[in-house]
Design an enzyme around this catalytic site. Sequence first.
Site, PDB file in Angstrom:
ATOM      1  N   GLY A 192      10.164  -4.102   2.080  1.00 18.43           N
ATOM      2  CA  GLY A 192      11.255  -3.155   2.440  1.00 18.43           C
ATOM      3  C   GLY A 192      12.490  -3.537   1.595  1.00 18.43           C
ATOM      4  O   GLY A 192      13.002  -4.654   1.983  1.00 18.43           O
ATOM      5  N   HIS A 249       7.856   0.319   7.279  1.00 22.93           N
ATOM      6  CA  HIS A 249       7.102   1.158   6.520  1.00 22.93           C
ATOM      7  C   HIS A 249       8.218   1.806   5.419  1.00 22.93           C
ATOM      8  O   HIS A 249       7.999   2.927   5.164  1.00 22.93           O
ATOM      9  CB  HIS A 249       6.755   2.391   7.162  1.00 22.93           C
ATOM     10  CG  HIS A 249       5.514   2.809   6.966  1.00 22.93           C
ATOM     11  ND1 HIS A 249       4.123   2.637   7.830  1.00 22.93           N
ATOM     12  CD2 HIS A 249       5.155   3.675   5.661  1.00 22.93           C
ATOM     13  CE1 HIS A 249       3.317   3.533   6.892  1.00 22.93           C
ATOM     14  NE2 HIS A 249       3.551   3.890   6.072  1.00 22.93           N
ATOM     15  N   GLN A 288      -6.024  -1.747   2.865  1.00 21.86           N
ATOM     16  CA  GLN A 288      -4.990  -1.090   4.058  1.00 21.86           C
ATOM     17  C   GLN A 288      -5.729  -0.087   4.878  1.00 21.86           C
ATOM     18  O   GLN A 288      -6.096   0.915   4.276  1.00 21.86           O
ATOM     19  CB  GLN A 288      -3.680  -0.727   3.351  1.00 21.86           C
ATOM     20  CG  GLN A 288      -2.637   0.045   4.708  1.00 21.86           C
ATOM     21  CD  GLN A 288      -3.051   1.597   4.944  1.00 21.86           C
ATOM     22  OE1 GLN A 288      -3.246   2.195   3.890  1.00 21.86           O
ATOM     23  NE2 GLN A 288      -2.940   1.782   5.982  1.00 21.86           N
ATOM     24  N   ARG A 348       8.331   0.966  -4.001  1.00 24.75           N
ATOM     25  CA  ARG A 348       8.993   2.002  -4.893  1.00 24.75           C
ATOM     26  C   ARG A 348       9.119   1.668  -6.392  1.00 24.75           C
ATOM     27  O   ARG A 348       8.684   2.329  -7.049  1.00 24.75           O
ATOM     28  CB  ARG A 348      10.282   2.457  -4.285  1.00 24.75           C
ATOM     29  CG  ARG A 348       9.750   3.279  -2.794  1.00 24.75           C
ATOM     30  CD  ARG A 348      11.055   3.984  -2.226  1.00 24.75           C
ATOM     31  NE  ARG A 348      10.714   4.667  -0.990  1.00 24.75           N
ATOM     32  CZ  ARG A 348      10.784   4.205   0.195  1.00 24.75           C
ATOM     33  NH1 ARG A 348      10.828   2.849   0.255  1.00 24.75           N
ATOM     34  NH2 ARG A 348      10.738   4.696   1.215  1.00 24.75           N
ATOM     35  N   PRO A 386       0.860  -1.149   0.048  1.00 28.93           N
ATOM     36  CA  PRO A 386       0.166   0.142  -0.141  1.00 28.93           C
ATOM     37  C   PRO A 386       0.834   1.096  -0.064  1.00 28.93           C
ATOM     38  O   PRO A 386       1.744   1.581   0.950  1.00 28.93           O
ATOM     39  CB  PRO A 386      -0.715  -0.205   1.441  1.00 28.93           C
ATOM     40  CG  PRO A 386       0.133  -0.973   2.176  1.00 28.93           C
ATOM     41  CD  PRO A 386       0.657  -1.953   1.088  1.00 28.93           C
ATOM     42  N   SER A 410       7.573  -5.231   8.506  1.00 26.98           N
ATOM     43  CA  SER A 410       7.648  -3.863   7.538  1.00 26.98           C
ATOM     44  C   SER A 410       8.286  -2.901   8.450  1.00 26.98           C
ATOM     45  O   SER A 410       7.895  -2.708   9.922  1.00 26.98           O
ATOM     46  CB  SER A 410       6.627  -3.618   7.318  1.00 26.98           C
ATOM     47  OG  SER A 410       6.685  -2.367   6.194  1.00 26.98           O
ATOM     48  N   ARG A 415      10.290   5.181   6.265  1.00 30.80           N
ATOM     49  CA  ARG A 415       9.814   6.209   6.190  1.00 30.80           C
ATOM     50  C   ARG A 415       9.352   6.902   7.541  1.00 30.80           C
ATOM     51  O   ARG A 415       9.116   8.172   7.514  1.00 30.80           O
ATOM     52  CB  ARG A 415       8.615   6.292   5.467  1.00 30.80           C
ATOM     53  CG  ARG A 415       8.698   5.692   4.024  1.00 30.80           C
ATOM     54  CD  ARG A 415       7.444   5.437   3.229  1.00 30.80           C
ATOM     55  NE  ARG A 415       6.726   6.635   2.977  1.00 30.80           N
ATOM     56  CZ  ARG A 415       6.969   7.471   1.873  1.00 30.80           C
ATOM     57  NH1 ARG A 415       8.078   7.255   1.033  1.00 30.80           N
ATOM     58  NH2 ARG A 415       6.365   8.618   1.622  1.00 30.80           N
ATOM     59  N   ILE A 447      12.867  -4.975  -1.331  1.00 32.84           N
ATOM     60  CA  ILE A 447      12.852  -6.212  -2.249  1.00 32.84           C
ATOM     61  C   ILE A 447      12.917  -5.323  -3.697  1.00 32.84           C
ATOM     62  O   ILE A 447      12.144  -4.950  -4.135  1.00 32.84           O
ATOM     63  CB  ILE A 447      11.532  -6.922  -2.366  1.00 32.84           C
ATOM     64  CG1 ILE A 447      11.441  -7.476  -0.913  1.00 32.84           C
ATOM     65  CG2 ILE A 447      11.492  -7.976  -3.127  1.00 32.84           C
ATOM     66  CD1 ILE A 447      11.955  -8.572  -0.446  1.00 32.84           C
ATOM     67  N   ARG A 448      14.254  -5.896  -4.293  1.00 28.79           N
ATOM     68  CA  ARG A 448      14.442  -5.036  -5.816  1.00 28.79           C
ATOM     69  C   ARG A 448      14.713  -6.278  -6.851  1.00 28.79           C
ATOM     70  O   ARG A 448      14.856  -5.968  -7.991  1.00 28.79           O
ATOM     71  CB  ARG A 448      15.514  -4.047  -5.559  1.00 28.79           C
ATOM     72  CG  ARG A 448      15.303  -2.945  -4.678  1.00 28.79           C
ATOM     73  CD  ARG A 448      14.178  -2.267  -5.272  1.00 28.79           C
ATOM     74  NE  ARG A 448      13.914  -1.015  -4.282  1.00 28.79           N
ATOM     75  CZ  ARG A 448      13.028  -1.022  -3.190  1.00 28.79           C
ATOM     76  NH1 ARG A 448      12.321  -2.162  -3.342  1.00 28.79           N
ATOM     77  NH2 ARG A 448      12.914  -0.048  -2.521  1.00 28.79           N
TER      78      ARG A 448
HETATM   79  C1  LIG Z   1       5.164   6.942  -1.254  1.00 29.34           C
HETATM   80  C2  LIG Z   1       4.464   5.972   0.012  1.00 29.34           C
HETATM   81  C3  LIG Z   1       3.491   5.861   0.418  1.00 29.34           C
HETATM   82  C4  LIG Z   1       3.195   4.897   1.483  1.00 29.34           C
HETATM   83  N1  LIG Z   1       2.108   4.904   2.230  1.00 29.34           N
HETATM   84  C5  LIG Z   1       1.641   3.910   3.018  1.00 29.34           C
HETATM   85  C6  LIG Z   1       0.563   3.800   3.360  1.00 29.34           C
HETATM   86  O1  LIG Z   1      -0.548   4.845   3.100  1.00 29.34           O
HETATM   87  N2  LIG Z   1       0.061   2.847   4.271  1.00 29.34           N
HETATM   88  C7  LIG Z   1       0.807   1.913   4.541  1.00 29.34           C
HETATM   89  O2  LIG Z   1       0.816   1.168   5.224  1.00 29.34           O
HETATM   90  N3  LIG Z   1       2.316   1.601   3.812  1.00 29.34           N
HETATM   91  C8  LIG Z   1       2.522   2.786   3.128  1.00 29.34           C
HETATM   92  N4  LIG Z   1       3.878   2.915   2.673  1.00 29.34           N
HETATM   93  C9  LIG Z   1       4.811   1.740   2.944  1.00 29.34           C
HETATM   94  C10 LIG Z   1       4.782   0.572   2.028  1.00 29.34           C
HETATM   95  O3  LIG Z   1       3.837  -0.117   2.134  1.00 29.34           O
HETATM   96  C11 LIG Z   1       5.944  -0.381   2.381  1.00 29.34           C
HETATM   97  O4  LIG Z   1       5.874  -0.937   3.677  1.00 29.34           O
HETATM   98  C12 LIG Z   1       7.129   0.024   1.847  1.00 29.34           C
HETATM   99  O5  LIG Z   1       7.476   1.181   1.062  1.00 29.34           O
HETATM  100  C13 LIG Z   1       7.944  -1.240   1.211  1.00 29.34           C
HETATM  101  O6  LIG Z   1       9.354  -0.888   0.882  1.00 29.34           O
HETATM  102  P1  LIG Z   1       9.792  -0.587  -0.690  1.00 29.34           P
HETATM  103  O7  LIG Z   1       9.337   0.751  -0.927  1.00 29.34           O
HETATM  104  O8  LIG Z   1      11.249  -0.381  -0.251  1.00 29.34           O
HETATM  105  O9  LIG Z   1       9.424  -1.542  -1.574  1.00 29.34           O
HETATM  106  C14 LIG Z   1       4.154   3.857   1.843  1.00 29.34           C
HETATM  107  C15 LIG Z   1       5.265   3.878   0.784  1.00 29.34           C
HETATM  108  C16 LIG Z   1       5.781   4.667   0.106  1.00 29.34           C
HETATM  109  C17 LIG Z   1       7.027   4.692  -0.571  1.00 29.34           C
END
Ligand SMILES: Cc1cc2nc3c(=O)[nH]c(=O)nc-3n(C[C@H](O)[C@H](O)[C@H](O)COP(=O)(O)O)c2cc1C
Length: 352
Positions: A281, A249, A128, A304, A77, A247, A252, A283-284
């Site tokens: 988190g 997040h 979510q 991402r 999400p 996770s 972030r 995974i590429r």
């Molecule tokens: C721009 C952005 C917005 C996100 N918004 C949410 C969100 O609204 N709710 C949530 O549970 N996670 C959010 N996430 C976290 C992602 O679900 C996820 O845990 C994380 O980005 C995975 O890592 P990766 O970007 O390295 O693949 C967000 C991530 C990004 C990059």
Amino acid sequence: LDSADFDALEDKARARLSPGAYAFAAAGADDEITLAENIAAWRTLRLRPRVLNDVAKIDTGASILGAGLRNPIMVAPFGRHKLFHPEGECATARGAAAAGAVFVLPTTSTVSMEDVASEAATAPRWFQLYLPPDRGLAENLIDRAAAASFGAIVLTVDQPVYGSSPRAARAPLTPSPDIRSANLPGQPIAQHSYKPGHTGSVTFPATLRDLEWLVSRSRLDVVVKGVLRGDDAVRCVEAGAKAIIVSNHGGRHLDGAIATADALPEMADAIAGKAELYVDGGIRRGTDIVKALALGARAVLVARPVIWGLALGGAEGVRAVLDHLNAELARAMALCGAARLADIGADLVANK
Ligand SMILES: Cc1cc2nc3c(=O)[nH]c(=O)nc-3n(C[C@H](O)[C@H](O)[C@H](O)COP(=O)(O)O)c2cc1C
């Protein structure tokens, strides 16, 4: 679209997006230590491939919360897809459906969950939830998700207050009347979480009692997202969660949080098969997915790279990124001597 190299894809997306939209997607909290370590931690792990196995036919088919899926890759999400493409979450939903991936729609979607549901009617999708303190609003969201055939509620628990991102603060987003939180009453104009005034303020402070309430109130299975410790995972499972997403997040909110690849083994031990376990988190690569499954995850989520695909090619771009990851997964499995996901065991990863 050249999805072979996600760094190049990011560079191209960066050139296409406004500085604010790019920074919102790319940034992590504070010094971005966790953001970087999520990626590095997968890359540090080493594989112990098996040989002399029959890998003429590779099957990436997965079973996730009882549903049969073509692969163990889900779209994590992420909020506000219209920042990245004018069709927003509709494009992502179609791309994920074409790749056979579960699409996890965020609370802060810029297209309503009902419109997303009609876009890819038969495709697997979860909702979510940021649990709003107002129970009436929470009930409205979870009942609508069930009515719109979402398959599970993903409760995000790792953002009780907003984190702070100096990088995102340097490139603020200009709020636009076209980009609104379409699931919320009054469809407010979307604000982004790194707005300096938000930093540190309370957002969605879910407690264990809230999780218990959600499990008892929701007709859908509850998945908890944002857990990094075995003891917390056990509490979630005891409260009735059917699955846990390891996770942080995407780095972030809490900088310095443990990388998800490093947290995963403890979580798998603690849960001991009593619930499903997924991880996101950094995974590429297909090899990252093999490592995640070897360490006890049943599936992975990706954010991402999907955002870069969405920005560059809409639904097609999302599909291309997911198909590419799945093709890499199949190749990595063959090279590791694993013809099916069930053949991916802990023995495939070398002890550090
Ligand atoms: C721009 C952005 C917005 C996100 N918004 C949410 C969100 O609204 N709710 C949530 O549970 N996670 C959010 N996430 C976290 C992602 O679900 C996820 O845990 C994380 O980005 C995975 O890592 P990766 O970007 O390295 O693949 C967000 C991530 C990004 C990059």
